[in-house]
Design a protein around this motif. Sequence first.
Motif, short mmCIF file in Angstrom:
data_model
loop_
_atom_site.label_atom_id
_atom_site.label_comp_id
_atom_site.label_asym_id
_atom_site.label_seq_id
_atom_site.Cartn_x
_atom_site.Cartn_y
_atom_site.Cartn_z
N HIS A 172 8.32 -1.91 -69.12
CA HIS A 172 9.70 -1.42 -68.99
C HIS A 172 9.74 -0.10 -68.21
N ARG A 173 8.79 0.77 -68.44
CA ARG A 173 8.77 2.03 -67.67
C ARG A 173 8.59 1.74 -66.18
N ALA A 174 7.74 0.79 -65.88
CA ALA A 174 7.50 0.44 -64.46
C ALA A 174 8.76 -0.11 -63.81
N LEU A 175 9.62 -0.73 -64.62
CA LEU A 175 10.88 -1.29 -64.10
C LEU A 175 12.00 -0.25 -64.06
N GLY A 176 11.70 0.98 -64.49
CA GLY A 176 12.73 2.01 -64.43
C GLY A 176 13.47 2.25 -65.72
N PHE A 177 13.01 1.61 -66.82
CA PHE A 177 13.61 1.90 -68.12
C PHE A 177 13.09 3.25 -68.62
N GLU A 178 13.96 3.97 -69.33
CA GLU A 178 13.56 5.20 -70.00
C GLU A 178 13.51 4.94 -71.50
N VAL A 179 12.61 5.66 -72.18
CA VAL A 179 12.56 5.61 -73.63
C VAL A 179 13.60 6.59 -74.16
N GLU A 180 14.62 6.07 -74.84
CA GLU A 180 15.64 6.95 -75.42
C GLU A 180 15.09 7.64 -76.67
N ARG A 181 14.50 6.82 -77.56
CA ARG A 181 13.93 7.36 -78.78
C ARG A 181 13.15 6.24 -79.47
N ILE A 182 12.37 6.62 -80.46
CA ILE A 182 11.69 5.64 -81.32
C ILE A 182 12.33 5.74 -82.69
N ASP A 183 12.77 4.60 -83.21
CA ASP A 183 13.41 4.56 -84.52
C ASP A 183 12.47 3.82 -85.45
N GLU A 184 11.97 4.52 -86.47
CA GLU A 184 10.91 3.96 -87.33
C GLU A 184 11.40 2.78 -88.18
N ASP A 185 12.70 2.69 -88.38
CA ASP A 185 13.24 1.62 -89.24
C ASP A 185 14.35 0.85 -88.53
N TYR A 186 14.30 0.76 -87.21
CA TYR A 186 15.43 0.22 -86.45
C TYR A 186 15.82 -1.18 -86.90
N ASP A 187 14.86 -2.09 -86.93
CA ASP A 187 15.16 -3.48 -87.30
C ASP A 187 14.78 -3.76 -88.75
N GLY A 188 15.10 -2.78 -89.61
CA GLY A 188 14.78 -2.91 -91.04
C GLY A 188 13.67 -1.95 -91.41
N GLN A 189 13.46 -1.80 -92.73
CA GLN A 189 12.48 -0.86 -93.27
C GLN A 189 11.09 -1.14 -92.69
N GLY A 190 10.54 -0.15 -91.98
CA GLY A 190 9.20 -0.29 -91.41
C GLY A 190 9.14 -1.09 -90.13
N GLN A 191 10.30 -1.56 -89.65
CA GLN A 191 10.34 -2.35 -88.41
C GLN A 191 10.69 -1.41 -87.26
N ALA A 192 9.70 -0.63 -86.81
CA ALA A 192 9.93 0.39 -85.79
C ALA A 192 10.23 -0.25 -84.43
N ARG A 193 11.10 0.41 -83.68
CA ARG A 193 11.43 -0.07 -82.34
C ARG A 193 11.53 1.12 -81.38
N VAL A 194 11.04 0.88 -80.16
CA VAL A 194 11.27 1.81 -79.05
C VAL A 194 12.58 1.39 -78.39
N LEU A 195 13.53 2.33 -78.30
CA LEU A 195 14.83 2.02 -77.68
C LEU A 195 14.77 2.38 -76.20
N LEU A 196 14.99 1.37 -75.36
CA LEU A 196 14.84 1.52 -73.91
C LEU A 196 16.20 1.35 -73.22
N VAL A 197 16.40 2.12 -72.15
CA VAL A 197 17.64 1.96 -71.39
C VAL A 197 17.34 2.13 -69.90
N LYS A 198 18.01 1.34 -69.09
CA LYS A 198 17.93 1.47 -67.64
C LYS A 198 19.34 1.54 -67.09
N HIS A 199 19.56 2.51 -66.21
CA HIS A 199 20.86 2.64 -65.54
C HIS A 199 20.71 2.06 -64.13
N LEU A 200 21.45 1.01 -63.86
CA LEU A 200 21.34 0.36 -62.54
C LEU A 200 22.04 1.20 -61.47
#
Lengths: 147, 147
Positions: free
Chosen positions: A119-147
């Motif tokens: 994703h970084r190679a495609l121009g996505f930025e890491v907005e933040r890491i949420d340790e419980d994003y998809d439920g307790q203990g289900q950590a996710r890296v939140l990525l965003v790309k502005h076209l």
Amino acid sequence: MSVVIRHAEPRDYADVIAVVDEWWGGRPMAAMLPKLFFVHFRDTSFAAEDGGRLAGFLCGFRSQTHDDEAYIHFVGVDPAHRGSGLGRELYDRFFAAVAPRTVIRAVTSPLNERSVAFHRALGFEVERIDEDYDGQGQARVLLVKHL
Amino acid sequence: MSVVIRHAEPRDYADVIAVVDEWWGGRPMAAMLPKLFFVHFRDTSFAAEDGGRLAGFLCGFRSQTHDDEAYIHFVGVDPAHRGSGLGRELYDRFFAAVAPRTVIRAVTSPLNERSVAFHRALGFEVERIDEDYDGQGQARVLLVKHL
């Protein structure tokens, strides 16, 4: 490259589910990918075929809350096709499909370092890491790309 | 009934995930409900609160393939609130939110007899049962209601 990318169809779902855990290195992913993406989000979802055999897929949709956003839920490329540019091509097809929207979001597991690097190679930025994003203990890296 | 129904918000997700397996009688459901519904489908997803406590929820969206269809992905009601009409009220809110669409689809497990009976009482018809709908061995009852 003899790979053809086309819009996803309901009949692709069985092929995708048959390989998805294997493509993710044995992680149990199938439960996270219901068939609905292949039924209701077909114009923003894609299947890549190599001689009739599934080589990759992308499932995404237009946000129905945020008018300028689109979201990529699941992308997979056959290990035999990695490094060929197919992943980037699937993303490019999605970016074109959701035009004129300019904010593309995706989330991935922090354990999936290949995904974060891709994703970084495609121009996505890491907005933040949420340790419980998809439920307790289900950590996710939140990525965003502005076209 | 002191229950208030409002549109879903991202902050509802943690409350939903904390109870979802229990509300389904111990079935592991959480992996099938990613946060994205509470982020990108908020105007067709709802939370019901009773004195600030989650009493129920519904996650759905407008089909982006079929212009006249909408799809309900997940609905849960606290066992303590069952039989109160809350489930029906959540569906009515969804039907109003997706107007003027007239075809409402949902799928459920054939094991979930309560869910099948509830949908029939709401006027859904069983289109068919697909033994492998959501993957090998993941049978689903396909339901449709015409508004």
